[in-house]
Motif scaffolding. Structure first.
Motif, PDB file in Angstrom:
ATOM      1  N   ARG A   5       0.862  -1.190   0.000  1.00 39.44           N
ATOM      2  CA  ARG A   5       0.000   0.000   0.000  1.00 39.44           C
ATOM      3  C   ARG A   5       0.896   1.237   0.000  1.00 39.44           C
ATOM      4  O   ARG A   5       1.776   1.381   0.832  1.00 39.44           O
ATOM      5  CB  ARG A   5      -0.896   0.004   1.241  1.00 39.44           C
ATOM      6  CG  ARG A   5      -1.877   1.172   1.244  1.00 39.44           C
ATOM      7  CD  ARG A   5      -2.840   1.097   2.426  1.00 39.44           C
ATOM      8  NE  ARG A   5      -2.218   1.649   3.611  1.00 39.44           N
ATOM      9  CZ  ARG A   5      -2.090   1.007   4.778  1.00 39.44           C
ATOM     10  NH1 ARG A   5      -2.517  -0.236   4.903  1.00 39.44           N
ATOM     11  NH2 ARG A   5      -1.534   1.582   5.810  1.00 39.44           N
ATOM     12  N   PHE A   6       0.670   2.116  -0.963  1.00 36.40           N
ATOM     13  CA  PHE A   6       1.432   3.346  -1.108  1.00 36.40           C
ATOM     14  C   PHE A   6       0.534   4.513  -0.698  1.00 36.40           C
ATOM     15  O   PHE A   6      -0.561   4.669  -1.241  1.00 36.40           O
ATOM     16  CB  PHE A   6       1.881   3.544  -2.558  1.00 36.40           C
ATOM     17  CG  PHE A   6       2.825   2.478  -3.046  1.00 36.40           C
ATOM     18  CD1 PHE A   6       4.188   2.722  -3.092  1.00 36.40           C
ATOM     19  CD2 PHE A   6       2.357   1.232  -3.442  1.00 36.40           C
ATOM     20  CE1 PHE A   6       5.064   1.748  -3.544  1.00 36.40           C
ATOM     21  CE2 PHE A   6       3.226   0.250  -3.891  1.00 36.40           C
ATOM     22  CZ  PHE A   6       4.587   0.505  -3.937  1.00 36.40           C
ATOM     23  N   GLU A   7       1.005   5.315   0.248  1.00 39.67           N
ATOM     24  CA  GLU A   7       0.265   6.496   0.678  1.00 39.67           C
ATOM     25  C   GLU A   7       1.089   7.732   0.345  1.00 39.67           C
ATOM     26  O   GLU A   7       2.259   7.822   0.717  1.00 39.67           O
ATOM     27  CB  GLU A   7      -0.013   6.445   2.182  1.00 39.67           C
ATOM     28  CG  GLU A   7      -0.953   5.329   2.565  1.00 39.67           C
ATOM     29  CD  GLU A   7      -1.274   5.301   4.046  1.00 39.67           C
ATOM     30  OE1 GLU A   7      -0.739   6.131   4.807  1.00 39.67           O
ATOM     31  OE2 GLU A   7      -2.067   4.430   4.441  1.00 39.67           O
ATOM     32  N   PRO A  15      -5.742   9.346  -1.926  1.00 32.23           N
ATOM     33  CA  PRO A  15      -6.175   7.946  -1.781  1.00 32.23           C
ATOM     34  C   PRO A  15      -4.982   6.997  -1.905  1.00 32.23           C
ATOM     35  O   PRO A  15      -4.082   7.218  -2.714  1.00 32.23           O
ATOM     36  CB  PRO A  15      -7.146   7.738  -2.950  1.00 32.23           C
ATOM     37  CG  PRO A  15      -7.534   9.111  -3.390  1.00 32.23           C
ATOM     38  CD  PRO A  15      -6.401  10.023  -3.038  1.00 32.23           C
ATOM     39  N   ALA A  16      -4.971   5.967  -1.085  1.00 32.83           N
ATOM     40  CA  ALA A  16      -3.889   4.980  -1.127  1.00 32.83           C
ATOM     41  C   ALA A  16      -3.933   4.212  -2.440  1.00 32.83           C
ATOM     42  O   ALA A  16      -4.995   4.031  -3.038  1.00 32.83           O
ATOM     43  CB  ALA A  16      -4.012   4.022   0.052  1.00 32.83           C
ATOM     44  N   THR A  54       5.844  10.163   1.441  1.00 29.11           N
ATOM     45  CA  THR A  54       5.310   8.928   0.875  1.00 29.11           C
ATOM     46  C   THR A  54       5.600   7.808   1.859  1.00 29.11           C
ATOM     47  O   THR A  54       6.719   7.705   2.364  1.00 29.11           O
ATOM     48  CB  THR A  54       5.974   8.604  -0.472  1.00 29.11           C
ATOM     49  OG1 THR A  54       5.706   9.676  -1.382  1.00 29.11           O
ATOM     50  CG2 THR A  54       5.446   7.312  -1.055  1.00 29.11           C
ATOM     51  N   LYS A  55       4.584   7.003   2.155  1.00 25.91           N
ATOM     52  CA  LYS A  55       4.754   5.862   3.049  1.00 25.91           C
ATOM     53  C   LYS A  55       4.328   4.597   2.316  1.00 25.91           C
ATOM     54  O   LYS A  55       3.367   4.617   1.560  1.00 25.91           O
ATOM     55  CB  LYS A  55       3.917   6.025   4.311  1.00 25.91           C
ATOM     56  CG  LYS A  55       4.385   7.171   5.190  1.00 25.91           C
ATOM     57  CD  LYS A  55       3.643   7.209   6.506  1.00 25.91           C
ATOM     58  CE  LYS A  55       4.234   8.300   7.375  1.00 25.91           C
ATOM     59  NZ  LYS A  55       3.823   8.161   8.759  1.00 25.91           N
ATOM     60  N   LEU A  67       9.351   8.062   2.951  1.00 27.39           N
ATOM     61  CA  LEU A  67      10.189   8.907   2.116  1.00 27.39           C
ATOM     62  C   LEU A  67       9.751  10.351   2.259  1.00 27.39           C
ATOM     63  O   LEU A  67       8.584  10.673   2.023  1.00 27.39           O
ATOM     64  CB  LEU A  67      10.061   8.509   0.642  1.00 27.39           C
ATOM     65  CG  LEU A  67      10.519   7.118   0.255  1.00 27.39           C
ATOM     66  CD1 LEU A  67      10.058   6.803  -1.159  1.00 27.39           C
ATOM     67  CD2 LEU A  67      12.010   7.019   0.366  1.00 27.39           C
ATOM     68  N   GLY A  68      10.676  11.215   2.617  1.00 27.57           N
ATOM     69  CA  GLY A  68      10.405  12.649   2.679  1.00 27.57           C
ATOM     70  C   GLY A  68      11.069  13.361   1.521  1.00 27.57           C
ATOM     71  O   GLY A  68      11.828  12.771   0.741  1.00 27.57           O
TER      72      GLY A  68
END
Length: 94
Positions: A5-7, A15-16, A54-55, A67-68
Motif C-alpha cells: 500500500r502506497f500512501e 487515496p492509497a 510517501t509511506k 520517504l520525505g
C-alpha cells in the motif's frame, strides 16, 4: 506477489494505491519513482513539495519505508535518510 500500500501525503492525504511488487526493494524503488514524479508535477503546478511524504506498507500493514522530500532530492550517496521500518512491529490500519 506481495501486495503493498502506497500512501502519498501531499499537503493533504491522497487515496492509497495498492500494487503487487516482487519484494520490499521493488516497492521502495517504485515509491521513489512515483514520489519524484508527483513532486515534479507539483513544482510545475506551483506547489511547494518540501513537506510531502510517501509511506509504503506491506500487506500485513507494517510500515516498510517513509520517504520525505530530502530523501528524494539528496545525492544518491547522501540519501541514507530512508526511515525503513521506523516503527518495527507497529501494525497500521489500512
Amino acid at each position: 506477489m506481495p501486495k503493498f500500500r502506497f500512501e502519498f501525503i501531499e499537503g493533504m492525504s491522497q487515496p492509497a494505491i495498492f500494487a503487487d511488487m516482487a519484494d520490499r526493494d521493488e516497492a521502495i524503488k517504485e515509491a521513489k519513482r512515483a514520489a519524484k514524479e508527483a513532486m515534479l508535477d507539483g513544482i510545475i503546478d506551483g506547489a511547494d513539495p518540501t513537506s510531502w511524504v510517501t509511506k509504503v506498507y506491506d500487506e500485513a500493514g507494517y510500515l516498510v519505508v517513509t520517504l520525505g522530500f530530502q530523501d528524494l532530492v539528496a545525492a544518491p550517496e547522501d540519501s541514507q535518510r530512508l526511515k525503513e521500518a521506523d516503527e518495527p512491529g507497529v501494525m497500521r490500519s489500512g
